[in-house]
Write an enzyme that holds these catalytic residues in place. Structure first.
Site, PDB file in Angstrom:
ATOM      1  N   ARG A 182       0.844  -1.190   0.000  1.00 34.08           N
ATOM      2  CA  ARG A 182       0.000   0.000   0.000  1.00 34.08           C
ATOM      3  C   ARG A 182       0.876   1.236   0.000  1.00 34.08           C
ATOM      4  O   ARG A 182       1.890   1.295   0.713  1.00 34.08           O
ATOM      5  CB  ARG A 182      -0.894   0.035   1.248  1.00 34.08           C
ATOM      6  N   GLU A 224      -3.456   7.609  -6.118  1.00 38.04           N
ATOM      7  CA  GLU A 224      -3.471   6.805  -7.334  1.00 38.04           C
ATOM      8  C   GLU A 224      -4.530   7.334  -8.299  1.00 38.04           C
ATOM      9  O   GLU A 224      -5.680   7.493  -7.874  1.00 38.04           O
ATOM     10  CB  GLU A 224      -3.722   5.333  -6.991  1.00 38.04           C
ATOM     11  N   HIS A 276      -0.289  -0.182  -9.891  1.00 38.62           N
ATOM     12  CA  HIS A 276      -1.067  -1.044  -8.979  1.00 38.62           C
ATOM     13  C   HIS A 276      -1.509  -2.328  -9.707  1.00 38.62           C
ATOM     14  O   HIS A 276      -2.706  -2.622  -9.817  1.00 38.62           O
ATOM     15  CB  HIS A 276      -2.282  -0.291  -8.424  1.00 38.62           C
TER      16      HIS A 276
HETATM   17  P1  NAD Z   1      -2.153 -10.437   5.377  1.00 37.43           P
HETATM   18  O1  NAD Z   1      -3.195  -9.885   6.294  1.00 37.43           O
HETATM   19  O2  NAD Z   1      -2.169 -11.877   5.065  1.00 37.43           O
HETATM   20  O3  NAD Z   1      -0.716 -10.051   5.949  1.00 37.43           O
HETATM   21  C1  NAD Z   1      -0.394  -8.804   6.497  1.00 37.43           C
HETATM   22  C2  NAD Z   1       0.661  -9.041   7.550  1.00 37.43           C
HETATM   23  O4  NAD Z   1       1.100  -7.773   8.040  1.00 37.43           O
HETATM   24  C3  NAD Z   1       0.151  -9.838   8.762  1.00 37.43           C
HETATM   25  O5  NAD Z   1       0.951 -10.965   9.004  1.00 37.43           O
HETATM   26  C4  NAD Z   1       0.245  -8.856   9.905  1.00 37.43           C
HETATM   27  O6  NAD Z   1       0.574  -9.484  11.127  1.00 37.43           O
HETATM   28  C5  NAD Z   1       1.357  -7.951   9.422  1.00 37.43           C
HETATM   29  N1  NAD Z   1       1.403  -6.678  10.119  1.00 37.43           N
HETATM   30  C6  NAD Z   1       0.363  -5.951  10.611  1.00 37.43           C
HETATM   31  N2  NAD Z   1       0.851  -4.853  11.234  1.00 37.43           N
HETATM   32  C7  NAD Z   1       2.200  -4.914  11.122  1.00 37.43           C
HETATM   33  C8  NAD Z   1       3.256  -4.071  11.565  1.00 37.43           C
HETATM   34  N3  NAD Z   1       3.007  -2.958  12.256  1.00 37.43           N
HETATM   35  N4  NAD Z   1       4.523  -4.424  11.261  1.00 37.43           N
HETATM   36  C9  NAD Z   1       4.785  -5.554  10.573  1.00 37.43           C
HETATM   37  N5  NAD Z   1       3.826  -6.421  10.155  1.00 37.43           N
HETATM   38  C10 NAD Z   1       2.550  -6.081  10.413  1.00 37.43           C
HETATM   39  O7  NAD Z   1      -2.259  -9.551   4.044  1.00 37.43           O
HETATM   40  P2  NAD Z   1      -1.690  -9.926   2.610  1.00 37.43           P
HETATM   41  O8  NAD Z   1      -2.741 -10.608   1.833  1.00 37.43           O
HETATM   42  O9  NAD Z   1      -0.371 -10.555   2.753  1.00 37.43           O
HETATM   43  O10 NAD Z   1      -1.542  -8.443   1.980  1.00 37.43           O
HETATM   44  C11 NAD Z   1      -0.467  -7.621   2.345  1.00 37.43           C
HETATM   45  C12 NAD Z   1      -0.638  -6.239   1.732  1.00 37.43           C
HETATM   46  O11 NAD Z   1      -0.640  -6.333   0.306  1.00 37.43           O
HETATM   47  C13 NAD Z   1      -1.935  -5.529   2.087  1.00 37.43           C
HETATM   48  O12 NAD Z   1      -1.648  -4.156   2.278  1.00 37.43           O
HETATM   49  C14 NAD Z   1      -2.795  -5.690   0.835  1.00 37.43           C
HETATM   50  O13 NAD Z   1      -3.754  -4.688   0.720  1.00 37.43           O
HETATM   51  C15 NAD Z   1      -1.717  -5.561  -0.229  1.00 37.43           C
HETATM   52  N6  NAD Z   1      -2.060  -6.123  -1.534  1.00 37.43           N
HETATM   53  C16 NAD Z   1      -1.654  -5.420  -2.624  1.00 37.43           C
HETATM   54  C17 NAD Z   1      -1.890  -5.924  -3.877  1.00 37.43           C
HETATM   55  C18 NAD Z   1      -1.494  -5.139  -5.090  1.00 37.43           C
HETATM   56  O14 NAD Z   1      -2.231  -5.150  -6.067  1.00 37.43           O
HETATM   57  N7  NAD Z   1      -0.374  -4.475  -5.079  1.00 37.43           N
HETATM   58  C19 NAD Z   1      -2.543  -7.153  -4.017  1.00 37.43           C
HETATM   59  C20 NAD Z   1      -2.926  -7.861  -2.877  1.00 37.43           C
HETATM   60  C21 NAD Z   1      -2.664  -7.320  -1.632  1.00 37.43           C
HETATM   61  C1  MLT Z   2      -5.749  -5.736  -2.932  1.00 35.75           C
HETATM   62  O1  MLT Z   2      -5.687  -5.166  -1.841  1.00 35.75           O
HETATM   63  O2  MLT Z   2      -6.401  -6.779  -3.102  1.00 35.75           O
HETATM   64  C2  MLT Z   2      -4.991  -5.187  -4.072  1.00 35.75           C
HETATM   65  O3  MLT Z   2      -4.474  -3.946  -3.840  1.00 35.75           O
HETATM   66  C3  MLT Z   2      -5.624  -5.368  -5.394  1.00 35.75           C
HETATM   67  C4  MLT Z   2      -6.722  -4.415  -5.711  1.00 35.75           C
HETATM   68  O4  MLT Z   2      -6.838  -3.365  -5.134  1.00 35.75           O
HETATM   69  O5  MLT Z   2      -7.521  -4.730  -6.595  1.00 35.75           O
END
Ligand code: NAD
Ligand code: MLT
Length: 524
Positions: free
Chosen positions: A230, A259, A277
């Site tokens: 993010r 964004e 993204h």
């Molecule tokens: P998840 O909930 O499985 O994992 C997140 C992890 O972050 C957890 O293990 C949690 O304990 C940890 N966390 C929370 N606070 C923390 C802190 N202060 N310091 C360190 N770790 C901490 O989530 P995920 O599915 O692995 O997603 C991770 C990130 O990726 C999210 O922000 C999600 O929105 C983003 N994401 C982005 C895309 C994209 O298109 N770029 C796609 C999917 C997810």
């Molecule tokens: C997510 O949090 O799942 C990703 O950022 C992907 C999206 O926003 O579609």
């Protein structure tokens, strides 16, 4: 019932929604004002990351039962406002994990070998083999901040490239990290030692700017950093400065604070590679998340439990309507009890009396744990992680139920104990409002406000006046006050609702008033 789909959703998901027999309206690109209008009469809202579900949208919703996010991040939803209104917020936690992990690896490799820059150079008829000298991943250290689904998958893939993994995640135990081949350490240590750093946390108060100028200042000049989680987890200005000044070697960024990031400095450096993204932008991920959210929404509208709610355990909307004031009451009571005990505690007991005892109160109990733990652990505690955190901190949680209640139809008590002490907070719901009716042995009648001072004192003359005077002298407005009813000379509690936070020094001054034993602030 009506389902509004306000961001583009893959056909596979739309088809499932339509076949379910509900009325499906697809209307994308709505402004906040337009959504405020459109949300009226809608039972389910399906979104991706484009729609901002603000407090005003939630306020305007008159039939909404579920907000379904096709994707992981729910930072575009005011989850707190939704929870307060009893609206389920669900996401699709698994559907795009692999796509996001693969994109992170692609970004790491593209950055290591300057692929986007080399591609652009060759397209402009240049043959610059020396300019695009890269580095190997093998033998390098990868630091992963956030070891959830995506972080863990990235770590797994990086190990196949013979990288050593350092990780930071306050919610992951040493044991679990070890089983994933990851050495846990601090963010600063990662920044000092890693050749590549990647962040995979949600954006929260704690993770916002977790990588900032201080962290860049300890990185190696050869370090490279990736953000596919993010925008805002890495401070964008500090990142640009670090890359531009040569403090670090490069960055790969998929997500931005704004964004699209029109005009952002991050688009101006050829040492920063960027994508718009795209982490979840694969055919497979988009089909997965659309199908997952379609079934989740249908389940909830059909009165079955939600499977992937982020704000509550699976709760039917009809039950949510009944228990939602008790959810709030339990959280506030947990916060008050954990603050008043003033020491570490190892037990949270939730007792239900009357009608509420006959309901499924798992969410209510969770709320008490969440409230109590937030006092010690901070705002990162939520419904999902509260039980795990309680367990890992050795806090035993128990529930007691009795069908009878003397004065009110339903009453609940949260008791927090530890170190030979315990504090009990008893309350009830009055319509949608909540009321604290007893703290330990002192009867009170307090409608909780945003800032409350709890002062233990002896019930005797000339205690309340001087306390109010101190607050007045410090320009702190009192909006309400209650004193526990006990005999003169006995200890009791004074609850003062104030309109602003109370500095530590002012609380300390309150304890100098003759008869005041302690003064604590609870903010809700
Ligand atoms: P998840 O909930 O499985 O994992 C997140 C992890 O972050 C957890 O293990 C949690 O304990 C940890 N966390 C929370 N606070 C923390 C802190 N202060 N310091 C360190 N770790 C901490 O989530 P995920 O599915 O692995 O997603 C991770 C990130 O990726 C999210 O922000 C999600 O929105 C983003 N994401 C982005 C895309 C994209 O298109 N770029 C796609 C999917 C997810
Ligand atoms: C997510 O949090 O799942 C990703 O950022 C992907 C999206 O926003 O579609």
């Amino acid at each position: 019932m009506k389902i509004l789909v306000s961001d583009s959703l893959s056909q596979e998901g739309l088809a499932i929604l339509k076949e379910s027999g509900f009325d499906v309206i697809v209307d994308t690109g709505l402004s906040e004002d337009q959504l405020v209008e459109k949300i009226k009469g809608i039972d389910a809202l399906v979104i991706r990351s484009g729609t901002q579900v603000t407090a005003s949208v939630i306020e305007a919703a008159d039939r909404l039962k579920i907000i379904g996010r096709a994707g992981v991040g729910v930072d575009n939803v005011d989850t707190e406002a939704a929870t307060k209104k009893g609206i389920i917020v669900s996401n699709t936690p698994d559907g795009n994990t692999l796509s996001a992990a693969e994109h992170t690896c692609a970004m790491m490799m593209a950055m290591a070998r300057n692929i986007p820059q080399a591609c652009a150079s060759l397209r402009s008829d240049k043959w610059e083999r020396n300019k695009f000298m890269g580095v190997e991943l093998s033998g390098k250290v990868l630091g992963v901040v956030g070891l959830g689904r995506i972080g863990a998958e990235v770590a797994k893939r990086a190990q196949a490239f013979n990288m050593t993994i350092l990780g930071y995640d306050p919610f992951v135990s040493e044991e679990r990290a070890k089983s994933m081949g990851i050495t846990l350490t601090t963010v600063e240590d990662i920044c000092r030692k890693a050749d590549f750093i990647t962040v995979h946390t949600p954006l929260t108060k704690e993770t916002k700017h977790i990588i900032n100028a201080d962290m860049f200042s300890v990185m190696k000049p050869t370090a490279r950093i990736i953000n596919c989680a993010r925008g805002g987890i890495i401070h964008e200005g500090d990142l640009f400065e670090a890359v531009n000044s040569g403090k670090i070697a490069g960055a790969a960024i998929d997500v931005f604070v704004e964004e699209p990031p029109t005009g952002s400095d991050l688009l101006k450096s050829d040492k920063i590679i960027v994508t718009p993204h795209l982490g979840a932008s694969t055919v497979e991920a988009q089909v997965n998340v659309a199908i997952d959210i379609a079934y989740e929404v249908i389940r909830v509208l059909n009165g079955e439990g939600a499977k992937s709610a982020v704000n509550i355990p699976a709760v039917r909307p009809e039950l949510m309507e009944i228990i939602s004031p008790y959810v709030k009451l339990a959280e506030v009571s947990g916060k008050i009890a954990a603050t008043l005990i003033g020491t570490s505690y190892d037990k949270i007991e939730q007792a239900y009396y009357g009608e509420i005892a006959g309901k499924d109160v798992r969410t209510v109990t969770l709320a008490a744990i969440k409230g109590a733990l937030q006092v010690a652990v901070g705002p990162g505690v939520n419904y999902v992680n509260a039980p795990g955190l309680a367990k890992s901190r050795g806090v035993e949680v128990s529930e007691k139920k009795s069908d009878t209640s003397d004065e009110y139809a339903s009453v609940l008590t949260v008791t927090v104990s530890g170190g030979g002490k315990s504090v009990s907070v008893m309350g009830t719901a009055v319509g949608n409002d909540i009321k604290i009716i007893q703290i330990d042995k002192s009867r009170v009648d307090v409608y909780p406000s945003a800032h409350m001072i709890f002062a233990d004192h002896i019930n005797k003359p000339n205690v309340i006046g001087p306390c109010c005077q101190i607050l007045g002298e410090n320009n702190i407005n009192i909006s309400g006050m209650q004193v526990g009813y006990v005999k003169i000379g006995d200890p009791t509690i004074m609850v003062i609702s104030v309109d602003s936070d109370v500095p530590e020094a002012v609380l300390k001054r309150l304890t100098t008033v003759d008869g005041v034993l302690s003064a604590k602030i609870v903010a809700i």
